[in-house]
Design a protein around this motif. Structure first.
Motif, PDB file in Angstrom:
ATOM      1  N   PHE A   4     -11.138  -5.762  37.709  1.00 31.18           N
ATOM      2  CA  PHE A   4     -10.008  -5.300  38.380  1.00 31.18           C
ATOM      3  C   PHE A   4     -10.195  -3.600  38.371  1.00 31.18           C
ATOM      4  O   PHE A   4     -10.262  -3.158  37.287  1.00 31.18           O
ATOM      5  CB  PHE A   4      -8.636  -5.826  37.775  1.00 31.18           C
ATOM      6  N   VAL A   5      -9.788  -2.868  39.455  1.00 33.35           N
ATOM      7  CA  VAL A   5      -9.829  -1.245  39.328  1.00 33.35           C
ATOM      8  C   VAL A   5      -8.519  -0.843  39.917  1.00 33.35           C
ATOM      9  O   VAL A   5      -8.039  -1.202  40.799  1.00 33.35           O
ATOM     10  CB  VAL A   5     -10.773  -1.047  40.186  1.00 33.35           C
ATOM     11  N   THR A   6      -7.975   0.118  38.915  1.00 37.26           N
ATOM     12  CA  THR A   6      -6.813   0.889  39.532  1.00 37.26           C
ATOM     13  C   THR A   6      -7.390   1.984  39.969  1.00 37.26           C
ATOM     14  O   THR A   6      -8.398   2.835  39.467  1.00 37.26           O
ATOM     15  CB  THR A   6      -5.763   1.165  38.224  1.00 37.26           C
ATOM     16  N   GLY A   7      -6.611   2.841  40.914  1.00 33.74           N
ATOM     17  CA  GLY A   7      -7.042   3.819  41.464  1.00 33.74           C
ATOM     18  C   GLY A   7      -8.377   3.939  42.476  1.00 33.74           C
ATOM     19  O   GLY A   7      -9.218   4.662  42.458  1.00 33.74           O
ATOM     20  N   ALA A  72      -6.431   5.086  37.774  1.00 25.67           N
ATOM     21  CA  ALA A  72      -5.248   5.757  38.392  1.00 25.67           C
ATOM     22  C   ALA A  72      -4.221   6.552  37.377  1.00 25.67           C
ATOM     23  O   ALA A  72      -4.376   6.043  36.287  1.00 25.67           O
ATOM     24  CB  ALA A  72      -4.595   4.535  38.877  1.00 25.67           C
ATOM     25  N   PHE A  73      -3.848   7.691  38.105  1.00 23.55           N
ATOM     26  CA  PHE A  73      -2.884   8.641  37.209  1.00 23.55           C
ATOM     27  C   PHE A  73      -1.775   9.097  38.382  1.00 23.55           C
ATOM     28  O   PHE A  73      -2.467   9.711  39.416  1.00 23.55           O
ATOM     29  CB  PHE A  73      -3.675   9.578  36.463  1.00 23.55           C
ATOM     30  N   THR A  74      -0.862   9.517  37.735  1.00 25.56           N
ATOM     31  CA  THR A  74       0.191  10.166  38.768  1.00 25.56           C
ATOM     32  C   THR A  74      -0.267  11.426  38.447  1.00 25.56           C
ATOM     33  O   THR A  74       0.247  12.184  37.406  1.00 25.56           O
ATOM     34  CB  THR A  74       1.697   9.661  38.270  1.00 25.56           C
ATOM     35  N   PRO A 104     -14.339  -5.945  28.687  1.00 28.98           N
ATOM     36  CA  PRO A 104     -14.205  -4.445  28.881  1.00 28.98           C
ATOM     37  C   PRO A 104     -12.950  -3.897  29.462  1.00 28.98           C
ATOM     38  O   PRO A 104     -12.261  -4.333  30.516  1.00 28.98           O
ATOM     39  CB  PRO A 104     -15.577  -4.022  29.559  1.00 28.98           C
ATOM     40  N   LEU A 105     -12.477  -2.873  28.781  1.00 28.85           N
ATOM     41  CA  LEU A 105     -11.525  -2.055  29.529  1.00 28.85           C
ATOM     42  C   LEU A 105     -11.952  -0.524  29.489  1.00 28.85           C
ATOM     43  O   LEU A 105     -12.275   0.206  28.247  1.00 28.85           O
ATOM     44  CB  LEU A 105     -10.117  -2.093  28.587  1.00 28.85           C
ATOM     45  N   VAL A 106     -12.137  -0.052  30.778  1.00 25.89           N
ATOM     46  CA  VAL A 106     -12.773   1.292  30.612  1.00 25.89           C
ATOM     47  C   VAL A 106     -11.458   2.231  30.841  1.00 25.89           C
ATOM     48  O   VAL A 106     -11.143   2.147  32.242  1.00 25.89           O
ATOM     49  CB  VAL A 106     -14.033   1.443  31.705  1.00 25.89           C
ATOM     50  N   ASN A 107     -11.296   3.251  30.421  1.00 30.73           N
ATOM     51  CA  ASN A 107     -10.137   4.033  30.456  1.00 30.73           C
ATOM     52  C   ASN A 107     -10.394   5.414  31.132  1.00 30.73           C
ATOM     53  O   ASN A 107     -11.831   5.797  30.619  1.00 30.73           O
ATOM     54  CB  ASN A 107      -8.943   4.245  29.383  1.00 30.73           C
ATOM     55  N   THR A 108      -9.809   6.103  31.795  1.00 29.96           N
ATOM     56  CA  THR A 108     -10.152   7.372  32.173  1.00 29.96           C
ATOM     57  C   THR A 108      -9.631   8.605  31.451  1.00 29.96           C
ATOM     58  O   THR A 108      -8.397   8.549  31.033  1.00 29.96           O
ATOM     59  CB  THR A 108      -9.842   7.558  33.653  1.00 29.96           C
ATOM     60  N   SER A 109     -10.045   9.663  31.081  1.00 33.33           N
ATOM     61  CA  SER A 109      -9.719  10.672  30.464  1.00 33.33           C
ATOM     62  C   SER A 109     -10.645  12.051  31.044  1.00 33.33           C
ATOM     63  O   SER A 109     -10.958  11.878  31.954  1.00 33.33           O
ATOM     64  CB  SER A 109      -9.976  10.646  28.817  1.00 33.33           C
ATOM     65  N   GLY A 110     -10.280  13.119  30.164  1.00 34.76           N
ATOM     66  CA  GLY A 110     -10.997  14.104  30.729  1.00 34.76           C
ATOM     67  C   GLY A 110     -11.721  15.204  29.514  1.00 34.76           C
ATOM     68  O   GLY A 110     -11.164  15.037  28.440  1.00 34.76           O
ATOM     69  N   THR A 111     -12.438  16.088  29.876  1.00 34.53           N
ATOM     70  CA  THR A 111     -13.246  16.751  28.748  1.00 34.53           C
ATOM     71  C   THR A 111     -12.394  17.732  28.375  1.00 34.53           C
ATOM     72  O   THR A 111     -12.548  18.268  27.107  1.00 34.53           O
ATOM     73  CB  THR A 111     -14.385  17.458  29.384  1.00 34.53           C
TER      74      THR A 111
END
Length: 306
Positions: A4-7, A72-74, A104-111
């Motif tokens: 399952f993919v968001t974004g 996904a991120f607003t 697995p749950l892969v979340n998105t962040s930033g450097t």
């Protein structure tokens, strides 16, 4: 795996969906509109109607899947706190759905969540008191203690291809609309970069082989000097490149000024080693030159960024 993919219709998400399918995975992807659903279907994914606000749909889709990639991120920076709160609610819904499954749950962040270290940051660096998206990052990683193979992929702020270059595109638009561009100080402060194709490969690698509780840095170039980025933009567009004093920089860059003077050197050495991930695409400066050498792209920059 059923993933399952968001974004999945986003700049990076489109390539993540494509890469997952190439790896033999079945993709379910969140679709916020009929148009989005149509695009996802054409890409080979199964659309799941809903949004980040629809927590029940997120939970149901996650429970029916073998793993989740949350992209996904607003991106409403005028209401950033609300966007982060929505993101954290979505992460909680996804994490709770996967609890005690070892999925697995892969979340998105930033450097930028590892900025201000006074040195080149690594995957092991985290904010002592996380706020903003660093709090989202911490929440996602906390599910590693709840039976989820939770990990985080930190994206460089200049994710790029020949059409878009992240922070580089913001600078380019300013140059187009103000007829000049500049840097502050000696311009040796740096921004990391990664091509979106390489970033997508890393998300899939983290899904397939990532460790619970791990942070991975999606970084191909550890730090491109801002002065070099500015000069590349100015020279390609044939506009003057100037040295700005502090007052001029604040007037020219506005809300973006703190970012222009900031530095975010960060390494992906550990990420590349443990996941056998090796960026292969062109660098940021090459894509900037290609993009800004196209008159159609330059004309598009004359329009306000959404």
């Amino acid at each position: 795996m059923k993933v399952f993919v968001t974004g999945g219709n986003g700049f990076i998400g489109q390539v993540v969906v494509k890469t997952l399918i190439e790896h033999g995975h079945e993709v379910l992807a969140l679709a916020h509109s009929d148009h989005s659903a149509q695009q996802l279907t054409q890409a080979g994914a199964t659309p799941i109607k809903g949004s980040l606000d629809d927590l029940d749909s997120l939970s149901t889709a996650a429970k029916s899947s073998d793993g989740v990639i949350h992209l996904a991120f607003t991106n409403d920076f005028n209401h950033y706190d609300e966007a982060v709160a929505k993101d954290m609610a979505a992460i909680k819904a996804l994490g709770d759905a996967l609890a005690n499954t070892d999925k697995p749950l892969v979340n998105t962040s930033g450097t930028l969540m590892a900025v201000g270290m006074g040195r080149t940051a690594t995957e092991q660096d985290h904010m002592a008191h996380p706020v903003g998206r660093a709090a989202s990052e911490a929440l996602a990683l906390s599910y590693a203690q709840q039976g989820v193979r939770a990990s985080v992929v930190r994206l460089a702020p200049t994710v790029h291809d020949v059409q878009r270059q992240g922070f580089g595109s913001i600078l380019a638009q300013m140059a187009v609309n103000q007829g000049k561009i500049g840097y502050v100080g000696d311009g040796t402060n740096v921004w990391p970069s990664v091509h979106r194709n390489d970033a997508a490969q890393l998300f899939v690698a983290a899904l397939e082989n990532g460790e619970a509780g791990a942070t991975y840095n999606a970084v191909a170039e550890e730090g491109v000097p801002v002065k070099t980025i500015v000069e590349t933009i100015g020279n390609t567009l044939r506009v003057p490149v100037e040295h700005f004093d502090e007052e001029t920089a604040k007037a020219y860059f506005g809300w973006f000024e703190p970012t222009v003077v900031g530095s975010n050197p960060i390494s992906s050495t550990w990420t590349q080693k443990v996941l056998d991930w090796h960026p292969r695409e062109k660098g940021l400066l090459d894509d900037l030159k290609t993009c800004l050498s196209n008159p159609t792209n330059v004309a598009a920059l004359q329009q306000p960024r959404n």
